[in-house]
Structures are given as structure tokens and as C-alpha cells.
Design an enzyme around this catalytic site. Structure first.
Site, PDB file in Angstrom:
ATOM      1  CG  ASP A 110      49.255  24.735 -60.864  1.00 41.06           C
ATOM      2  OD1 ASP A 110      48.851  23.321 -60.616  1.00 41.06           O
ATOM      3  OD2 ASP A 110      48.714  25.695 -60.640  1.00 41.06           O
ATOM      4  CG  ASP A 111      55.720  26.968 -62.916  1.00 37.84           C
ATOM      5  OD1 ASP A 111      54.447  27.432 -63.381  1.00 37.84           O
ATOM      6  OD2 ASP A 111      56.863  27.497 -62.606  1.00 37.84           O
TER       7      ASP A 111
ATOM      8  CG  ASP B 292      50.916  24.684 -66.933  1.00 34.73           C
ATOM      9  OD1 ASP B 292      50.239  23.969 -67.042  1.00 34.73           O
ATOM     10  OD2 ASP B 292      50.905  25.972 -66.529  1.00 34.73           O
TER      11      ASP B 292
ATOM     12  CE  LYS C 193      43.062  29.171 -65.360  1.00 35.30           C
ATOM     13  NZ  LYS C 193      43.209  28.102 -64.356  1.00 35.30           N
TER      14      LYS C 193
ATOM     15  NE  ARG D  94      38.189  20.620 -65.159  1.00 30.98           N
ATOM     16  CZ  ARG D  94      39.066  21.236 -65.747  1.00 30.98           C
ATOM     17  NH1 ARG D  94      38.856  22.262 -66.506  1.00 30.98           N
ATOM     18  NH2 ARG D  94      40.292  21.337 -65.152  1.00 30.98           N
TER      19      ARG D  94
ATOM     20  CD  GLU E 272      37.966  27.158 -60.167  1.00 26.66           C
ATOM     21  OE1 GLU E 272      37.168  27.123 -61.209  1.00 26.66           O
ATOM     22  OE2 GLU E 272      39.115  26.695 -60.296  1.00 26.66           O
TER      23      GLU E 272
ATOM     24  CB  CYS F  30      75.009  28.411 -24.940  1.00 30.24           C
ATOM     25  SG  CYS F  30      73.147  28.066 -24.143  1.00 30.24           S
TER      26      CYS F  30
ATOM     27  CB  CYS G  55      68.521  29.446 -25.347  1.00 29.34           C
ATOM     28  SG  CYS G  55      69.993  29.253 -24.055  1.00 29.34           S
TER      29      CYS G  55
HETATM   30  S1  IVH Z   1      35.724  30.356 -67.627  1.00 29.51           S
HETATM   31  C1  IVH Z   1      35.294  26.875 -70.643  1.00 29.51           C
HETATM   32  N1  IVH Z   1      36.586  31.996 -65.768  1.00 29.51           N
HETATM   33  O1  IVH Z   1      40.036  27.455 -64.885  1.00 29.51           O
HETATM   34  C2  IVH Z   1      35.894  27.136 -69.741  1.00 29.51           C
HETATM   35  N2  IVH Z   1      37.276  29.688 -65.575  1.00 29.51           N
HETATM   36  O2  IVH Z   1      41.972  26.124 -66.596  1.00 29.51           O
HETATM   37  C3  IVH Z   1      35.654  28.406 -69.295  1.00 29.51           C
HETATM   38  N3  IVH Z   1      38.739  28.999 -63.770  1.00 29.51           N
HETATM   39  O3  IVH Z   1      38.020  24.918 -65.828  1.00 29.51           O
HETATM   40  C4  IVH Z   1      35.837  28.758 -67.795  1.00 29.51           C
HETATM   41  N4  IVH Z   1      38.701  31.176 -62.826  1.00 29.51           N
HETATM   42  O4  IVH Z   1      37.948  25.991 -63.599  1.00 29.51           O
HETATM   43  C5  IVH Z   1      36.601  30.785 -66.171  1.00 29.51           C
HETATM   44  N5  IVH Z   1      36.981  33.525 -64.038  1.00 29.51           N
HETATM   45  C6  IVH Z   1      37.217  32.431 -64.664  1.00 29.51           C
HETATM   46  C7  IVH Z   1      37.653  31.103 -63.981  1.00 29.51           C
HETATM   47  C8  IVH Z   1      37.996  29.827 -64.791  1.00 29.51           C
HETATM   48  C9  IVH Z   1      38.960  29.838 -62.871  1.00 29.51           C
HETATM   49  C10 IVH Z   1      38.985  27.969 -63.832  1.00 29.51           C
HETATM   50  C11 IVH Z   1      37.854  26.890 -64.352  1.00 29.51           C
HETATM   51  C12 IVH Z   1      38.260  26.288 -65.469  1.00 29.51           C
HETATM   52  C13 IVH Z   1      40.062  26.468 -65.601  1.00 29.51           C
HETATM   53  C14 IVH Z   1      40.623  26.447 -66.941  1.00 29.51           C
END
Ligand code: IVH
Length: 695
Positions: free
Chosen positions: A40-41, A44, A120, A141, A175, A422, A435
């Protein structure tokens, strides 16, 4: 709270084009099955580099650039989304959050008075379409504008019911992920099926969601975070849902039988100030390591529908929400070497040597690999890119190889045929190899441990002296120390009259240590210093410990069903050593404790720390300066408290010494009371023993 990670700097159009391609490929793999070539890092960083380059060179922007994409994804399904599934913009700290909020308020022309703060969730976004209350279709998605139909997964996702309470037609967004136990179960099933495992819960969830013809079924979990009434539906409930604040929409979602984060310790909350938002960010960050599912940040949203509507969307993200990213807990790095070490109990443990990687606040170079079976199960090879996990205080561990990053140069990991210490044979009858000489193999390590400051505390007995005693045959284990005579000691090289007297006195003194220390000195597998204290307090005497079966041992707090039988076996193996200690007159009781058969002692209410969970961090000053961390923990327990190593919402008190770092920050954000070592010493003054004072 976290700093913005550095960006990837791109020198020219060629570097830019390569970066775009890398980001596109990586995103494609990530959205397809979670097997991205970048963690992820790194992703980004790359995208921020691309963004920076595009700002400087707008004429060079490529159409495939992830910055213009709705969701960076690339697996285009054939089911168009009713409303695009967008991404979220990121912030990496309090200051950036405040900047974002200020910008938003400027755009709205008024302050935002209610924020919604949610975890998140680290899984995959999904759209669940309900028609007249029945789950009709599940769509991934995809690239954000169209996704893949994964309706075959209906019925396997906890929290996503086939029917809602009301016969409404709505689209739920949320999610899909795997909890720790679902992940474990999925790995076991895949292992039994084709001998492989999943790299991490996220990729396991991604693979499982898309898999159609697996001969085994793995369970998934859903948490909802949004609702879309059908476009054009002007019915009263649909209109109401459009007008309700986000927090109330989520309450409605829960009444429909759909799972939301409200059932978790990191439930969504509303906050009226940015200070409270930031505080909640700290709370969620503090709870992260204790959650049975992954989160990678906190989502902050305008709660009011009017604010959301007026803020609107950019091409790739809503302007009314932001993701506050937490430091990564998993990264990809290279497995350079595997070292094999025989520990003091004779266990042969592999350790991964890694290309150093920054993880959750520290640089990780070594990580556990558990045992040989684990290496084989994961199919690890030298030179592999591996996912490494570390969060909070946990010991870093290698999760899995990233198989599609293999170059063909990877080499098998050599498994030792004999004990690396040993050279004797290895007992491979258990998962953890040992061992055949058991504790005898590394007698020096077990004796050094037994006489150390936090165990028997025999002063003046350094490792080289112990080695000398072993070499000359004076001792074979630490119980033999108690039978040494002054004459024997004088016979050793570099041992004079005074040192002999002092050592004899120190050994004599060690006979009076409490049972908790003696038990810890035994080095029973599966018990460290703090577990030894719990065992000693629970049973009060060595006789009671030895008489206990696995079930009785399991009564000790924190002793699970796997550990208890190991302790019983260990005590059988250690019987001759314990007998020898008894013969030597070593104390075998725990002061102040009562055996389980006697009337249980209520914890005395006048102990100053009764029912408090206390964490100590930083360098101690004042009266505590001379104590080891273990001794401070003993002191906490004598005063009725529970010593813990990590700060959580349950922590009652943090003793913060000099240079206290992340634990102090976490305690502050959780509102945990913080005291200095001096204040704490005053509070528990009566429990500082002479011993403590003398050292
Ligand atoms: S709201 C318009 N709430 O994060 C997008 N997203 O990086 C609004 N995600 O696609 C999303 N937890 O899959 C929302 N509490 C949360 C979330 C969340 C995880 C994910 C989601 C989104 C992605 C964006």
C-alpha cells in the site's frame, strides 16, 4: 499522527510512463485478487510521484494515469454501476486533516458542524443490490464505473442477509473482508486442498469473492458504510434516506439486519469538533491491533446530507469525505536468509533475515518463521519477496511469499539435518523441532537465564563464569549452583577468596526468592516472566503446581488450551531439576498467595492499584530508576494492579518515563491517565521492598 510518506520522484517522461504502467499493473492485480506487486505504501508513494510530475508537466499526462481514474482499478466487469464507486483522498496527520477540513468549509462557505468518524475497513468495496428487500445482485468495484457480478457469493457473507427487514429496493455499499478466524479457516481449507495458503486476509477475501468453482467454501464478512436508494425512486422511504444524516442512515442499515461497524469496538461516531474527530482517530488507531479484522485508516465524512450534496465530488473522490491513513502494518520485502537457532529449551527456531523495512514505527530486519512445517506450508524460498506483518507490540512475522514476483532465481531454504548448536540429532516428532539433548544442548543459555536479574538474580555470576563451571564439570544445570562449596570455587581460575565468598552469599540469598522467580528460572516453555508470576500467584506452592493437570493449569489467566498441556509435560521433564532445587532448600512458595483449594483471597480493596491495568514506558527516574522493567511489573502486581505492555482503551494508568514515545501518544489520545515515575513511586511507596530499595 503519521507523517506523509515520501513520494517517488520521477525524472522525465520515460520514468513517468514507466511509473504509470507500474501503477496500472499493480492496481489491476490488487483489484483482481489482492496480489499487488506493491504494498500500500509503495503504491501511494508512486501515485503521489505521478501526481507531482503531472502538475509540473500537464502536457505529458497519459490517459491511463491512475490519477484521473475513478478508482485506479482495472478489472473491468460488465455490470455498470448506478453511481460510480469512487475512491477516497488521503491525509496522513492532524495538520493535513485540519487543512482538508478548512478547504471544505471554505468551499461550503460555512463550518461543518457534524462529522462522522468511521474505521477504514481493509477489504474490497462491494455493491449489494436489494430488490423489494431481497438480495438480487452483488457487484465488485471493478474500475469504479463497472464491476464484476459476484452474486455466486450470496449466502457466504456474514452480515449481508438474503432479505432485509423491509421490502425496500436499495443498493448497499460496504466492504467485504475476512476476519482473523475466517482467514485461518480459509488457509486451512486451501492448505488441505492444494497445499498453499493465502498471503493475507485481504487477498484471501478478494480471491474468495471471485472464485466460482472451488470445491470448498470460505466464509466472508460484510460491513456496510453507505446506501443508495434507486435512482428515480421518489417514494417516501427513498426520499427520507436521501435526506437523513449519514449516521442515521447507518442506524437504518443496522435495523435492516445488515452488519455495520456499530457492532465493533471501533463503531462509527459523530463528532461536533475537529478535536473530537482527532481524538476518535487516536482511539481507533489505539484499538487497531486488538481488532479481529484489518483497518488501514479512519474515514471522516460530513454527516449532514446537505453538506455532502453541496460539497459534491471530484473526478475520483467525494469532497465530503477523507481517509486518514494509518501506518502500514504489512509490507513486501525480500527474504535474504534464514537463520536457525537452538534456544535455551532446545527448540530449534528459524528466523528470517529481511531486507530492512519500515513497519508501524520501527525498522524490521528479523521476523519469526515459527517452524519448519510453517516454511513448507507457505512454500517460502530464499530470495522471495515476502509479506511481513507487524502491528503494535507484536513480533514481526513473515506471512507469505508473493509468488508472482518470483524471478526464477529463488532458492530452496536449507532445512538443518542436525542441531545447529551441538550437531546432535533433531527430534522432529512435534511441529516445533527440538535438539534431542533438550535443555542440555544450550545449558549455558538456560543457566544464564535462570540466574539473571529478573529470575534468581545471582549477582556476580556472569556468562563466562558459568561457562567455566560447565567446562570444569562443577555444574550441569542451575540447581547444581546451590551445592557448590567455597573450595570448589577457589579451584576455578581467576577466582579469589573474596569473590568466592560473595558468590556463595549471593547463591545463598537466591534460595529465598519467591516462587514466581524460581518458576520463571525453570524456563518452562510457553511461560515468560509475567506468566510465571500468574502461575505462582494462582497455585502458591510448587507442590500445587506439580499436582495440577492441564485443566487446572488452564485456570491461570491467559493460559490457553494449547499451552497448558505443554506446561504439564515440561514439569515432568523438569522434575529432576525441581527435586534438586527442593533438596537444596530453595524457597518453593509465593508470599501472600493461597493455594486454589484454600479459601480464595479477595484482592484487598485497600491495595492502591486494585483492578487497575498499568503500562510502564520510557526510562524510569527517581526511586524506580534502579528497577528492571520486570521488577516494576512485580511492584505493580504487589500493589494489586495488572502490568500490561500495551496501551489500549482498558489501560487505567500509564507510567511515562523519559523518552516515552508512541505509548504516551496513544495514551494521550485515549484519555488514559499519565503519571511520572516519581508520582507513581509515591503512590506505591509502601510496596517498594527493601530488595527494591537496595538494588
Ligand atoms: S465511504 C465514495 N467508508 O475505502 C467512496 N469507504 O479508498 C466513499 N472504505 O472504495 C466510500 N471503509 O472500499 C467509505 N467507512 C468507510 C470505508 C470505506 C473502507 C473503502 C471503500 C472505498 C475505499 C476508498
Amino acid at each position: 499522527m503519521t507523517e506523509t510518506p515520501p513520494i517517488t520522484t520521477l525524472a522525465d517522461d520515460t520514468a513517468y510512463a514507466e511509473a504509470v504502467q507500474l501503477a496500472v499493473d499493480s492496481a489491476a492485480a490488487y483489484y483482481a485478487d489482492g496480489t499487488s506487486t506493491l504494498d500500500d505504501d509503495a503504491y501511494d508513494r508512486l501515485v503521489r510521484g505521478i501526481q507531482a510530475y503531472e502538475e509540473e508537466h500537464p502536457e505529458s499526462v497519459l490517459p491511463s494515469s491512475p490519477t484521473g481514474k475513478v478508482a485506479g482499478g482495472a478489472v473491468v466487469g460488465d455490470v455498470p454501476h448506478t453511481v460510480p464507486m469512487l475512491s477516497l483522498d488521503n491525509v496522513f496527520g492532524a495538520e493535513q486533516l485540519a487543512d482538508w477540513a478548512a478547504g471544505l468549509e471554505r468551499r461550503l462557505g460555512r463550518p461543518v458542524t457534524v462529522w462522522s468518524v468511521e474505521p477504514k475497513l481493509d477489504g474490497l468495496a462491494i455493491s449489494a443490490r436489494y430488490r423489494h428487500g431481497r438480495l438480487a445482485q452483488l457487484v465488485t468495484r471493478g474500475d469504479g464505473t463497472a464491476g464484476e457480478d459476484v452474486s455466486h457469493a450470496i449466502g457466504t457473507i456474514v452480515g449481508l442477509p438474503d432479505r432485509l427487514t423491509d421490502a425496500v429496493t436499495v443498493e448497499l455499499r460496504g466492504e467485504v473482508m475476512m476476519t482473523a478466524s475466517q482467514f485461518e479457516d480459509a488457509c486451512a481449507k486451501r492448505q488441505a486442498h492444494d497445499g498453499t495458503t493465502f498471503a493475507n486476509p485481504r487477498s484471501a477475501a478478494a480471491g474468495t469473492l471471485r472464485a466460482q468453482d472451488r470445491p470448498y467454501v470460505c466464509e466472508l464478512t460484510f460491513f456496510g458504510y453507505g446506501v443508495l436508494p434507486s435512482p428515480g425512486d421518489d417514494s417516501e422511504p427513498a426520499t427520507r434516506l436521501r435526506e437523513l444524516p449519514h449516521s442515521q442512515v447507518m442506524e437504518w442499515v443496522a435495523t435492516q439486519g445488515v452488519q455495520t461497524t456499530a457492532v465493533t469496538p471501533v463503531a462509527g461516531i459523530v463528532a461536533e469538533t475537529l478535536e473530537r474527530v482527532q481524538e476518535r482517530v487516536g482511539e481507533i488507531a489505539g484499538l487497531r491491533a486488538t481488532l479481529p479484522f484489518g483497518i488501514d485508516g479512519i474515514v471522516i465524512k460530513c454527516d449532514l446530507a446537505t453538506d455532502q450534496a453541496e460539497a459534491g465530488f471530484s473526478s475520483r473522490a467525494p469532497r465530503w469525505a477523507i481517509a486518514y491513513k494509518l501506518p502500514a502494518t504489512e509490507k513486501i520485502t525480500k527474504l535474504l536468509r534464514v537463520e536457525w537457532n537452538t534456544g535455551r529449551t532446545g527448540i530449534i527456531a528459524p528466523r528470517a533475515v529481511l531486507e530492512p523495512v519500515e513497519l508501524d514505527g520501527s525498522t524490521v530486519t528479523y521476523a519469526t518463521l515459527h517452524n519448519v512445517a510453517d516454511i513448507t506450508r507457505r512454500g517460502l524460498m530464499l530470495g522471495d519477496s515476502v509479506t511481513v506483518y507487524k502491528a503494535g507490540d507484536v513480533i514481526p512475522r513473515v506471512e507469505a511469499p508473493v509468488v508472482h514476483l518470483r524471478t526464477g532465481d529463488e532458492q530452496p531454504i536449507a532445512i538443518p539435518q542436525v542441531c545447529p548448536s551441538c550437531g546432535d540429532a533433531i527430534d522432529t516428532s512435534q511441529e516445533r523441532w527440538r535438539c534431542v539433548r533438550g535443555r542440555g544442548c544450550r545449558a549455558i543459555a538456560s543457566i544464564t537465564y535462570a540466574v539473571g536479574r529478573d529470575t534468581l538474580d545471582i549477582e556476580g555470576l556472569a556468562e563466562n563464569r558459568i561457562q567455566q563451571m560447565l567446562d570444569t564439570g562443577l555444574i550441569a544445570d542451575f540447581a547444581d549452583l546451590f551445592f557448590l562449596t567455597k573450595e570448589q570455587l577457589l579451584g576455578l581460575e581467576r577466582m579469589g577468596e573474596t569473590s568466592s565468598d560473595n558468590l556463595i552469599a549471593a547463591i545463598e540469598q537466591a534460595k529465598t526468592r519467591p516462587l514466581s522467580r524460581v518458576f520463571a528460572a525453570l524456563g518452562v516453555r510457553g511461560t515468560g516472566r509475567s506468566m510465571s508470576r500468574r502461575v505462582a500467584r494462582h497455585f502458591a506452592t510448587m507442590d500445587a503446581i506439580r499436582a495440577a493437570d492441564a485443566e487446572a493449569i488452564q485456570q491461570v489467566e491467559g493460559m490457553g488450551p494449547e499451552k497448558a498441556p505443554v506446561v504439564v509435560d515440561e514439569l515432568i521433564e523438569l522434575a529432576p531439576l525441581i527435586d534438586k532445587l527442593v533438596r537444596a532448600g530453595v524457597n518453593m512458595t509465593e508470599p501472600g498467595a493461597t493455594p486454589p483449594s484454600a479459601e480464595p483471597q479477595e484482592p484487598s480493596a485497600d491495595l492502591p492499584l486494585v483492578s487497575m491495568s498499568v503500562v510502564v514506558t520510557g526510562t524510569m527516574t527517581g526511586p524506580l530508576a534502579q528497577l528492571s522493567r520486570n521488577e516494576v511489573n512485580e511492584l505493580i502486581e504487589r500493589a494489586g494492579g495488572k502490568a500490561s505492555s500495551s496501551v489500549s482503551a482498558k489501560t487505567s494508568l500509564l507510567v511515562a518515563g523519559e523518552k516515552a514515545g508512541s505509548k504516551r501518544t496513544k495514551a494521550e489520545s485515549l484519555g488514559v491517565r499519565i503519571v511520572s515515575p516519581e508520582e507513581f513511586a509515591e503512590q506505591v511507596n509502601a510496596f517498594l521492598t527493601n530488595d527494591d530499595a537496595n538494588v
